[in-house]
Scaffold this active site. Structure first.
Site, mmCIF file in Angstrom:
data_model
loop_
_atom_site.group_PDB
_atom_site.id
_atom_site.type_symbol
_atom_site.label_atom_id
_atom_site.label_comp_id
_atom_site.label_asym_id
_atom_site.label_seq_id
_atom_site.Cartn_x
_atom_site.Cartn_y
_atom_site.Cartn_z
ATOM 1 N N HIS A 53 -12.072 6.582 3.003
ATOM 2 C CA HIS A 53 -11.642 7.768 2.263
ATOM 3 C C HIS A 53 -12.847 8.261 1.476
ATOM 4 C CE1 HIS A 53 -9.572 10.501 -0.340
ATOM 5 N NE2 HIS A 53 -8.449 10.318 0.345
ATOM 6 N N HIS A 81 -9.870 2.628 3.274
ATOM 7 C CA HIS A 81 -8.567 3.188 2.940
ATOM 8 C C HIS A 81 -7.450 2.684 3.838
ATOM 9 C CE1 HIS A 81 -5.876 5.815 0.982
ATOM 10 N NE2 HIS A 81 -5.706 6.627 2.001
ATOM 11 N N HIS A 82 -7.676 2.695 5.150
ATOM 12 C CA HIS A 82 -6.573 2.362 6.065
ATOM 13 C C HIS A 82 -7.144 1.645 7.273
ATOM 14 C CE1 HIS A 82 -2.405 3.298 7.472
ATOM 15 N NE2 HIS A 82 -2.957 3.080 8.660
ATOM 16 N N ASN A 123 0.822 -1.209 0.000
ATOM 17 C CA ASN A 123 0.000 0.000 0.000
ATOM 18 C C ASN A 123 0.856 1.260 0.000
ATOM 19 O OD1 ASN A 123 -2.583 -1.020 -0.030
ATOM 20 N ND2 ASN A 123 -2.922 -0.831 2.168
ATOM 21 N N GLU A 137 1.530 -0.466 8.937
ATOM 22 C CA GLU A 137 0.070 -0.595 9.023
ATOM 23 C C GLU A 137 -0.379 -1.871 9.728
ATOM 24 O OE1 GLU A 137 -1.954 0.244 5.305
ATOM 25 O OE2 GLU A 137 -3.922 -0.094 6.226
ATOM 26 N N ARG A 143 -9.170 18.252 -4.488
ATOM 27 C CA ARG A 143 -9.957 19.256 -3.756
ATOM 28 C C ARG A 143 -9.079 20.432 -3.325
ATOM 29 N NH1 ARG A 143 -12.019 15.673 0.636
ATOM 30 N NH2 ARG A 143 -10.830 14.070 -0.450
ATOM 31 N N ARG A 169 -6.825 8.356 10.821
ATOM 32 C CA ARG A 169 -5.434 8.636 10.477
ATOM 33 C C ARG A 169 -5.323 9.940 9.700
ATOM 34 N NH1 ARG A 169 -2.523 8.312 6.160
ATOM 35 N NH2 ARG A 169 -3.799 6.870 4.950
ATOM 36 N N ARG A 180 -11.132 13.272 6.682
ATOM 37 C CA ARG A 180 -11.690 12.174 5.877
ATOM 38 C C ARG A 180 -12.913 11.561 6.541
ATOM 39 N NH1 ARG A 180 -5.859 9.360 4.461
ATOM 40 N NH2 ARG A 180 -5.340 10.849 2.821
ATOM 41 N N VAL A 231 2.898 7.513 6.074
ATOM 42 C CA VAL A 231 4.276 7.521 5.577
ATOM 43 C C VAL A 231 5.236 7.773 6.745
ATOM 44 C CG1 VAL A 231 5.886 8.607 3.974
ATOM 45 C CG2 VAL A 231 3.510 8.253 3.295
ATOM 46 N N GLU A 252 -6.802 13.939 -2.138
ATOM 47 C CA GLU A 252 -7.188 15.246 -1.606
ATOM 48 C C GLU A 252 -6.655 16.406 -2.444
ATOM 49 O OE1 GLU A 252 -6.318 13.138 1.223
ATOM 50 O OE2 GLU A 252 -8.071 13.365 2.512
HETATM 51 P P1 ADP Z 1 3.427 -0.660 5.356
HETATM 52 O O1 ADP Z 1 2.999 0.710 4.954
HETATM 53 O O2 ADP Z 1 3.137 -0.949 6.756
HETATM 54 O O3 ADP Z 1 4.819 -0.956 4.926
HETATM 55 P P2 ADP Z 1 2.435 -1.987 2.994
HETATM 56 O O4 ADP Z 1 1.058 -2.360 2.630
HETATM 57 O O5 ADP Z 1 3.087 -0.912 2.219
HETATM 58 O O6 ADP Z 1 2.458 -1.667 4.546
HETATM 59 O O7 ADP Z 1 3.389 -3.259 2.874
HETATM 60 C C1 ADP Z 1 3.088 -4.505 3.409
HETATM 61 C C2 ADP Z 1 3.679 -5.565 2.495
HETATM 62 O O8 ADP Z 1 3.625 -6.838 3.133
HETATM 63 C C3 ADP Z 1 2.913 -5.712 1.188
HETATM 64 O O9 ADP Z 1 3.797 -5.585 0.107
HETATM 65 C C4 ADP Z 1 2.300 -7.102 1.282
HETATM 66 O O10 ADP Z 1 2.154 -7.740 0.036
HETATM 67 C C5 ADP Z 1 3.314 -7.820 2.164
HETATM 68 N N1 ADP Z 1 2.773 -9.017 2.831
HETATM 69 C C6 ADP Z 1 1.565 -9.141 3.417
HETATM 70 N N2 ADP Z 1 1.407 -10.382 3.933
HETATM 71 C C7 ADP Z 1 2.551 -11.057 3.658
HETATM 72 C C8 ADP Z 1 3.000 -12.390 3.915
HETATM 73 N N3 ADP Z 1 2.224 -13.274 4.545
HETATM 74 N N4 ADP Z 1 4.233 -12.748 3.481
HETATM 75 C C9 ADP Z 1 5.023 -11.863 2.816
HETATM 76 N N5 ADP Z 1 4.634 -10.608 2.529
HETATM 77 C C10 ADP Z 1 3.433 -10.195 2.951
#
Ligand code: ADP
Length: 588
Positions: free
Chosen positions: A372, A515-516, A172, A545, A388, A555, A409, A561, A385
């Protein structure tokens, strides 16, 4: 018939996939369709019963996501001689764009695409190799938090394995558009923003989060944010522009100089470090279980198509992201979300939370799921955003505004949910389209309804009866409010530099979308995971997250970030310290 893949032309992005030899009666056809970011052009060499070659000749899909589909999908289509192949996981819109472009090309030569709809046989199950690996720190999930933790731990001298279940890294985090909130940074000092203090950042985060966040974690977030920005400078990822974000009292939002989306920018910069440091990144590899020994995390089990891995590590870091794509889990907290649309990538299924719970971890705020307010329902695309902030407004199906469109939001989403018909429209004009590049993407992808006058736009939006006149009145009133600088109706006081008077006019149908997920694994300010009995689980760390407690009930834009960089660094450091202290031996 023998074939050779990808050996004919390999000029930059344009690699031809297919047979080296083509018969004389094959036609060379071109086609085009819209992907996630814009047109995808292809060249296809085919007869009515065989696709001989496919080449993507032009695209602007996101590097590292859509580009993976651009590389992989033509191969699968060609190998299977079928357009009924699966999309590349996490890149569905690009995959659809490629398939549609191939269809367009075939049709341009009078070839029926239906001839290429053979069902694709499922791959035969393979006997997986059992593989044992060893490292100092295993990091699960390669989004912003995982990449950051991996880089930090490697910088501290640790041997790191980073696992990612999707075909590409970024999660994400890649979708973050705005910037990174931080307080009391060197950049702010240089800009004279003396009020952007740690204290103000903490209070804003607490207040906007409905005062239910864990103050200690928020304090940690704010206190470490300036150093995190310095660290980003040290890895060639400067964020020199500082602006305000929705609802905050001061300016904390640090953005890349060229205005590019912060998520793509930071993930790219972190990837460069990951490569430079030679970190072992295993994509398409899903972690399934945390290995425990005597109450301590000592590794993970994971698998890909061909291997079952047992990875022994001194420290385990969970950075698996949220659960905004796990509808069953979300609906268990709020049944109304079962059929909601989500802005999340398909890998956001909360795996880390389940794995942590299985070894006794506690969770917090799981029911706090952020909506969102401006999400395109067809596919979950977010209208950020910034549209807007540059002057767009939101109207309901009665043609009326009903909220300060730039409030938090949660406020805007809740107001939308109370409107008739369950959806609304975000309205903008040609001037805004010229200013904000991402709106052009929405137009190209067919999401925008347009009209040369307010009346024509209203008609094209399907507004009926008095709603048409309401809409015209709304637009005229809004333009007067912009001119006077006062929104007497709804008290909006920002994003009012330009009115909406430049034809043609545009409307995009939107509604709130998931969204989150603000809740998750319980951690302390050292990113150590806390058990249901309130004790630290030795060897287990979490960030980003997948954790809860930092954002409370809402949030703030720009805090995700900040969270993944600040707590990603803390988790990397804590995991590194624990590994240095001997990991397993330490607990003995
Ligand atoms: P953050 O912002 O906390 O880094 P993200 O959504 O950007 O969260 O990243 C989390 C990543 O973890 C994603 O790329 C997701 O595909 C990966 N992920 C989720 N579950 C697993 C899993 N079981 N094994 C390996 N990777 C995983």
């Amino acid at each position: 018939m023998g074939f050779i893949i990808g050996n004919i032309i390999a000029a930059h992005t344009a690699t031809t996939i297919g047979d080296a030899d083509v018969p004389d009666d094959a036609q060379t056809l071109t086609g085009s369709a819209i992907g996630r970011n814009g047109p995808i052009d292809v060249e296809v060499v085919a007869t009515p019963d065989r696709i001989y070659q496919i080449k993507v000749t032009n695209h602007t899909e996101t590097e590292g996501i859509g580009s993976v589909a651009v590389e992989e999908l033509p191969v699968t289509i060609y190998e299977n001689q079928s357009l009924a192949v699966d999309s590349v996981s996490g890149a569905t819109i690009t995959s659809d764009g490629i398939k549609n472009a191939v269809i367009d090309a075939l049709q341009s030569g009078g070839i029926d695409p239906a001839a290429f709809q053979n069902e694709v046989a499922a791959a035969a199950p393979v006997e997986k190799d059992e593989v044992e690996l060893e490292c100092d720190v295993v990091v699960v999930g390669a989004g912003g938090a995982g990449l950051t933790a991996s880089v930090l731990a490697t910088q501290q001298g640790q041997d790191v394995i980073l696992l990612e279940k999707m075909p590409f890294v970024g999660g994400n985090s890649l979708r973050a558009e705005g910037g990174m909130n931080a307080a009391d940074t060197k950049v702010e000092k240089e800009l004279g923003l003396d009020d952007s203090t740690v204290e103000n950042f903490v209070e804003d985060t607490m207040n906007l989060g409905h005062n239910i966040a864990n103050r200690e974690l928020v304090q940690t977030l704010a206190e470490n944010s300036a150093e995190a920005v310095d660290w980003l400078y040290s890895i060639d990822a400067p964020l020199p522009t500082v602006v305000a974000t929705g609802g905050t009292t001061h300016k904390y939002l640090h953005k890349p100089e060229d205005g590019s989306p912060v998520g793509e920018y930071l993930v790219e910069k972190l990837k460069v470090q990951v490569e430079k440091l030679g970190i072992d990144v295993k994509v398409n590899t899903t972690a399934t279980e945390i290995l425990m020994d005597n109450g301590q995390a000592v590794g993970v089990k994971a698998n890909d198509n061909a291997h079952n891995y047992t990875i022994h590590a001194k420290s385990v870091v969970l950075t698996t992201g949220g659960f905004g794509a796990n509808f069953d889990l979300m609906a268990s907290y709020d049944p109304s979300l079962a059929n909601a649309v989500t802005t999340n990538h398909s890998g956001a299924t909360g795996d880390g939370i389940a794995m942590a719970q299985a070894v006794g971890a506690d969770t917090v705020d799981m029911e706090q799921i952020q909506l969102h307010p401006t999400v395109i329902q067809e596919d979950g695309t977010l209208v950020s955003e910034s549209v807007r902030s540059h002057g767009a407004i939101i109207v309901n199906t009665q043609g009326k505004r009903f909220v300060n469109d730039l409030a938090g939001r949660d406020v805007v989403s809740q107001a939308e949910l109370k409107q008739p018909d369950g959806y609304c429209y975000i309205i903008f004009d040609q001037h805004l389209v010229d200013e904000v590049a991402l709106t052009q993407k929405f137009i190209e992808r067919g999401f925008a309804i347009t009209g040369k006058t307010y009346e024509e736009l209203a008609a094209n939006m399907g507004l009926q009866g008095e709603a048409v006149q309401n809409f015209v009145n709304t637009m005229n009133t809004w333009n007067q409010s912009v001119a006077s600088g006062v929104d007497a109706e709804w008290g909006r006081n920002n994003g009012m530099d330009d009115d909406l008077s430049h034809a043609p006019f545009y409307a995009i149908k939107i509604a709130p979308g998931i969204h989150h997920t603000m809740g998750g694994i319980k951690i302390n300010s050292s990113a150590q995971v806390i058990s249901t009995s309130g004790a630290v689980i030795p060897g287990l760390f979490a960030a980003g997250e997948t954790t809860g407690g930092i954002h409370g009930g809402n949030r703030v834009g720009g805090n995700a970030v900040c969270d993944f960089i600040v707590f990603g660094r803390i988790a990397g450091q804590s995991a590194s310290d624990f590994a240095d202290a001997g990991g397993l031996e330490q607990a003995a």
